[in-house]
Write a protein that holds these residues in place. Structure first.
Motif, PDB file in Angstrom:
ATOM      1  N   VAL A 257       0.988  -1.432  -0.244  1.00 14.56           N
ATOM      2  CA  VAL A 257      -0.181   0.066   0.000  1.00 14.56           C
ATOM      3  C   VAL A 257       1.260   1.108  -0.004  1.00 14.56           C
ATOM      4  CG1 VAL A 257      -1.918  -1.639   1.105  1.00 14.56           C
ATOM      5  CG2 VAL A 257      -0.344  -0.250   2.526  1.00 14.56           C
ATOM      6  N   GLU A 258       1.981   1.387   0.605  1.00 19.10           N
ATOM      7  CA  GLU A 258       2.704   2.505  -0.164  1.00 19.10           C
ATOM      8  C   GLU A 258       2.870   3.171   0.953  1.00 19.10           C
ATOM      9  OE1 GLU A 258       4.100   4.525  -3.892  1.00 19.10           O
ATOM     10  OE2 GLU A 258       2.508   3.193  -5.145  1.00 19.10           O
ATOM     11  N   ILE A 259       3.033   2.854   2.091  1.00 18.81           N
ATOM     12  CA  ILE A 259       3.436   3.685   3.225  1.00 18.81           C
ATOM     13  C   ILE A 259       4.570   3.901   3.065  1.00 18.81           C
ATOM     14  CG2 ILE A 259       1.894   2.926   4.721  1.00 18.81           C
ATOM     15  CD1 ILE A 259       4.743   1.221   5.769  1.00 18.81           C
ATOM     16  N   ASP A 260       5.074   5.660   3.864  1.00 20.60           N
ATOM     17  CA  ASP A 260       6.489   5.899   3.984  1.00 20.60           C
ATOM     18  C   ASP A 260       7.430   6.810   4.945  1.00 20.60           C
ATOM     19  OD1 ASP A 260       5.048   8.213   4.799  1.00 20.60           O
ATOM     20  OD2 ASP A 260       5.321   9.520   2.567  1.00 20.60           O
ATOM     21  N   ILE A 261       6.268   6.177   6.358  1.00 23.50           N
ATOM     22  CA  ILE A 261       6.494   5.495   7.658  1.00 23.50           C
ATOM     23  C   ILE A 261       5.655   4.797   8.369  1.00 23.50           C
ATOM     24  CG2 ILE A 261       4.493   7.265   7.983  1.00 23.50           C
ATOM     25  CD1 ILE A 261       7.441   8.675  10.193  1.00 23.50           C
ATOM     26  N   ALA A 262       6.493   3.551   9.766  1.00 25.58           N
ATOM     27  CA  ALA A 262       6.465   2.847  10.584  1.00 25.58           C
ATOM     28  C   ALA A 262       6.258   3.704  11.436  1.00 25.58           C
ATOM     29  CB  ALA A 262       6.680   1.864   9.811  1.00 25.58           C
ATOM     30  N   VAL A 263       5.343   3.710  12.259  1.00 26.35           N
ATOM     31  CA  VAL A 263       5.784   4.245  13.750  1.00 26.35           C
ATOM     32  C   VAL A 263       5.114   2.960  14.765  1.00 26.35           C
ATOM     33  CG1 VAL A 263       4.518   5.789  15.497  1.00 26.35           C
ATOM     34  CG2 VAL A 263       4.743   7.067  12.755  1.00 26.35           C
ATOM     35  N   ILE A 264       6.225   2.581  15.221  1.00 33.03           N
ATOM     36  CA  ILE A 264       6.040   1.986  16.616  1.00 33.03           C
ATOM     37  C   ILE A 264       5.937   2.345  18.351  1.00 33.03           C
ATOM     38  CG2 ILE A 264       7.250  -0.518  17.720  1.00 33.03           C
ATOM     39  CD1 ILE A 264       8.595  -1.314  14.530  1.00 33.03           C
ATOM     40  N   GLY A 265       4.946   2.221  18.739  1.00 31.26           N
ATOM     41  CA  GLY A 265       4.637   2.000  19.893  1.00 31.26           C
ATOM     42  C   GLY A 265       4.416   1.148  20.754  1.00 31.26           C
ATOM     43  N   GLY A 266       3.897   1.071  22.104  1.00 26.89           N
ATOM     44  CA  GLY A 266       3.824  -0.130  23.131  1.00 26.89           C
ATOM     45  C   GLY A 266       5.359  -0.556  23.799  1.00 26.89           C
ATOM     46  N   GLY A 267       4.922  -1.270  24.757  1.00 27.99           N
ATOM     47  CA  GLY A 267       6.372  -1.143  25.955  1.00 27.99           C
ATOM     48  C   GLY A 267       7.641  -1.899  24.801  1.00 27.99           C
TER      49      GLY A 267
ATOM     50  N   LEU B 187      12.680  -2.778  -2.875  1.00 26.68           N
ATOM     51  CA  LEU B 187      11.648  -2.021  -4.403  1.00 26.68           C
ATOM     52  C   LEU B 187      12.249  -0.573  -4.340  1.00 26.68           C
ATOM     53  CD1 LEU B 187       8.908  -4.191  -4.971  1.00 26.68           C
ATOM     54  CD2 LEU B 187      11.162  -4.380  -6.503  1.00 26.68           C
ATOM     55  N   SER B 188      12.405   0.050  -5.546  1.00 31.46           N
ATOM     56  CA  SER B 188      12.232   1.203  -5.215  1.00 31.46           C
ATOM     57  C   SER B 188      11.234   2.443  -4.866  1.00 31.46           C
ATOM     58  CB  SER B 188      12.388   2.249  -6.412  1.00 31.46           C
ATOM     59  OG  SER B 188      11.324   1.222  -6.916  1.00 31.46           O
ATOM     60  N   PHE B 189      10.408   1.815  -4.734  1.00 36.15           N
ATOM     61  CA  PHE B 189       9.526   2.933  -4.341  1.00 36.15           C
ATOM     62  C   PHE B 189       8.667   2.516  -2.407  1.00 36.15           C
ATOM     63  CE2 PHE B 189       6.794  -1.151  -5.758  1.00 36.15           C
ATOM     64  CZ  PHE B 189       5.946  -1.373  -4.706  1.00 36.15           C
ATOM     65  N   VAL B 190      10.309   1.581  -2.065  1.00 31.42           N
ATOM     66  CA  VAL B 190      10.090   1.339  -0.716  1.00 31.42           C
ATOM     67  C   VAL B 190      11.466   1.508   0.798  1.00 31.42           C
ATOM     68  CG1 VAL B 190       7.276  -0.741  -0.065  1.00 31.42           C
ATOM     69  CG2 VAL B 190       9.595  -1.187  -0.706  1.00 31.42           C
ATOM     70  N   GLN B 191      11.879   1.958  -0.585  1.00 30.76           N
ATOM     71  CA  GLN B 191      12.926   2.452  -0.490  1.00 30.76           C
ATOM     72  C   GLN B 191      13.803   3.627   0.520  1.00 30.76           C
ATOM     73  OE1 GLN B 191      15.675   2.071  -3.825  1.00 30.76           O
ATOM     74  NE2 GLN B 191      16.101   0.084  -3.070  1.00 30.76           N
ATOM     75  N   ARG B 192      12.433   4.627   0.267  1.00 33.91           N
ATOM     76  CA  ARG B 192      12.595   5.505   1.242  1.00 33.91           C
ATOM     77  C   ARG B 192      11.859   4.957   2.759  1.00 33.91           C
ATOM     78  NH1 ARG B 192       8.340   8.952   0.170  1.00 33.91           N
ATOM     79  NH2 ARG B 192       6.838   8.191  -0.928  1.00 33.91           N
ATOM     80  N   LEU B 193      11.731   4.206   3.235  1.00 35.02           N
ATOM     81  CA  LEU B 193      10.598   3.893   4.241  1.00 35.02           C
ATOM     82  C   LEU B 193      11.339   3.964   5.553  1.00 35.02           C
ATOM     83  CD1 LEU B 193       8.282   2.892   5.652  1.00 35.02           C
ATOM     84  CD2 LEU B 193       9.233   0.653   5.124  1.00 35.02           C
ATOM     85  N   THR B 194      10.840   4.966   6.560  1.00 36.52           N
ATOM     86  CA  THR B 194      11.222   5.293   7.429  1.00 36.52           C
ATOM     87  C   THR B 194      11.404   4.162   9.046  1.00 36.52           C
ATOM     88  OG1 THR B 194      10.249   7.423   8.544  1.00 36.52           O
ATOM     89  CG2 THR B 194      12.332   7.621   6.833  1.00 36.52           C
TER      90      THR B 194
END
Length: 317
Positions: A247-257, A279-286
């Motif tokens: 689904v082409e997200i560009d950021i993943a946020v991780i919370g919880g303990g 893949l090229s379109f997910v390489q800038r994912l942070t």
């Protein structure tokens, strides 16, 4: 957003929290009760009603014109029901209808707790300004939610983005959900600790066998503890990369303990992400830590109620 208030409920296996929240995400009134998780469904509902009753006792209650609920799941927003895994008395419990009755017919918006935390992080936290994001809660379980095209994407039943039950190990351990090799079965706190113990990690003199204790041991250089976090990071990276590829997200946020473990988790996670997000379109994912803390569920439930209200009135944020 409007200056009127919405009521918010954050329902989990340990506590039921409630608040009156304004259009800027500020909490004005709070109430809380322990969840009688091992009692029957009506006992749990009485705790919810007590929280609502305490909020209704505030002079500000009259300004609240809707209610958002973030609940441990699975939830079914289309039916208005909840079946939290850790509250056995609630199976298909008609929570939306019961809350509506308890509040004199206020409109109710129900979402899963992972989606609620996603709403909060997108509105006020680490995913602010990102139109396409995955937010995850990594603790006793692994939950999550999606923002796509600038909007919360709960899906028809309110569970979309439940990344904990993507399978990342085809022949992996059976998961209590019925599948195999799920992200949760590898990356949740109890599973990090279980794996470290199985591989010979020994708790300190205090006997603490939690994932937090494993994280402390990993920081001190214990190789078994380090390896357990690396394995969790690898599972998270595979799940995040799969989601980003779909689904082409560009950021993943991780919370919880587990998200609070810091570099012990994030260093191997960044390294593993480079192996899976190719893949090229997910390489800038942070990937970044969550910012919202313990109020995320309440603020996110409020955000969902406000969004529903804007959709109904056609008003912009």
């Amino acid at each position: 957003m409007h200056t009127d208030l919405v009521a918010a409920l954050d329902i989990g296996g340990t506590k039921i929290a409630g608040a009156l929240v304004d259009g800027h995400g500020r909490i004005h009134v709070r109430a809380q009760r322990p969840t009688p998780a091992q009692e029957d469904g009506e006992s749990v509902m009485r705790a919810v009603t007590a929280v609502l009753g305490e909020l209704a006792g505030s002079p500000l209650w009259g300004r609240a014109d809707s209610i958002g609920i973030g609940s441990a799941g699975p939830v079914d927003a289309s039916a208005g029901t909840v079946s939290p895994v850790n509250v056995p008395g609630w199976r298909g419990f008609p929570l939306v209808e019961r809350v509506r009755e308890a509040t004199g017919g206020l409109p109710v918006e129900l979402i899963g707790d992972g989606v609620a935390i996603t709403a909060a992080e997108h509105w006020q936290g680490a995913a602010r300004g990102h139109d396409n994001a995955l937010c995850m809660v990594v603790s006793t379980g692994v939950g999550g939610g999606l923002v796509l095209g600038g909007r919360l994407h709960p899906g028809p039943t309110g569970n979309a983005g439940h990344i904990g039950h993507i399978s990342v190990d085809l022949d992996g351990d059976p998961c209590p959900c019925g599948s195999r090799g799920c992200v949760e079965r590898i990356a949740s706190g109890p599973n990090i600790a279980r794996r470290a113990l199985d591989e010979g990690w020994l708790p300190g003199p205090d006997g603490d066998m939690s994932a937090a204790a494993v994280a402390e041991a990993a920081r001190a250089g214990d190789p078994v503890a380090v390896a357990s976090f690396e394995r969790a990071a690898q599972a998270l990276a595979a799940g995040i990369a799969a989601t980003a590829t779909l689904v082409e997200i560009d950021i993943a946020v991780i919370g919880g303990g587990v998200g609070k473990a810091g570099d012990v988790l994030f260093t191997p996670l960044h390294k593993s992400l480079a192996d899976y997000a190719t893949l090229s379109f997910v390489q800038r994912l942070t990937v970044v830590p969550a910012q919202m803390g313990t109020d995320a569920g309440l603020v996110g439930a409020a955000a969902a109620a406000l969004a529903r209200k804007q959709d109904a009135t056609g008003a912009g944020v």
